[in-house]
Design a protein around this motif. Structure first.
Motif, PDB file in Angstrom:
ATOM      1  N   PHE A 199      22.998  39.963   3.952  1.00 27.20           N
ATOM      2  CA  PHE A 199      21.671  40.200   4.530  1.00 27.20           C
ATOM      3  C   PHE A 199      21.438  39.377   5.796  1.00 27.20           C
ATOM      4  N   VAL A 200      21.893  38.145   5.789  1.00 28.81           N
ATOM      5  CA  VAL A 200      21.730  37.311   6.988  1.00 28.81           C
ATOM      6  C   VAL A 200      22.563  37.879   8.135  1.00 28.81           C
ATOM      7  N   ALA A 201      23.792  38.255   7.849  1.00 26.89           N
ATOM      8  CA  ALA A 201      24.654  38.807   8.888  1.00 26.89           C
ATOM      9  C   ALA A 201      24.111  40.143   9.401  1.00 26.89           C
ATOM     10  N   ALA A 202      23.588  40.968   8.493  1.00 25.64           N
ATOM     11  CA  ALA A 202      23.026  42.250   8.921  1.00 25.64           C
ATOM     12  C   ALA A 202      21.784  42.045   9.783  1.00 25.64           C
ATOM     13  N   GLY A 203      20.944  41.083   9.441  1.00 34.13           N
ATOM     14  CA  GLY A 203      19.765  40.792  10.265  1.00 34.13           C
ATOM     15  C   GLY A 203      20.139  40.295  11.643  1.00 34.13           C
ATOM     16  N   LEU A 204      21.136  39.437  11.692  1.00 34.80           N
ATOM     17  CA  LEU A 204      21.614  38.949  12.988  1.00 34.80           C
ATOM     18  C   LEU A 204      22.226  40.085  13.808  1.00 34.80           C
ATOM     19  N   GLY A 205      23.005  40.935  13.155  1.00 33.95           N
ATOM     20  CA  GLY A 205      23.596  42.083  13.844  1.00 33.95           C
ATOM     21  C   GLY A 205      22.545  43.067  14.321  1.00 33.95           C
TER      22      GLY A 205
END
Length: 110
Positions: free
Chosen positions: A81-87
């Motif tokens: 979720f953190v990586a998807a939000g950053l992406g």
């Protein structure tokens, strides 16, 4: 003594798109293109998917990267979720900038 009238133009509410006259534009000309939203949305989707996959691979240990221990220690789901939000944020920014760069250039009046 000759004084010029230096009053600021009146601000008036608009109901249409945001209107911002620049030095080389006629007043009331919209600075907007639907391609900006389309490319920003596409970039956000692609960025979210790519970084979500990278976040999963790093958190699950399949792609160990140096200095990502705290990121992976929280578990796979939070890392995704953190990586998807950053992406999502980075992809939207890059897509929007690409769209703005593709806008037709206007000639400066002489």
């Amino acid at each position: 003594m000759n004084q010029r009238d230096e009053r600021q133009p009146e601000a008036r509410p608009t109901t249409g798109p945001v209107l911002v006259p620049l030095a080389n534009e006629r007043e009331g000309e919209a600075i907007y293109s639907p391609n900006i939203l389309r490319l920003a949305g596409g970039g956000a989707l692609i960025g979210a998917l790519l970084l979500a996959v990278v976040g999963y691979l790093v958190a699950s240990g399949r792609a160990p990267l140096p200095h990502t221990g705290p990121f992976a220690a929280g578990g796979t789901a939070p890392a995704v979720f953190v990586a998807a939000g950053l992406g999502l944020a980075l992809g939207a920014l890059v897509g929007g900038l690409i769209a703005v760069n593709r806008l037709p250039k206007r000639e400066m009046p002489h």
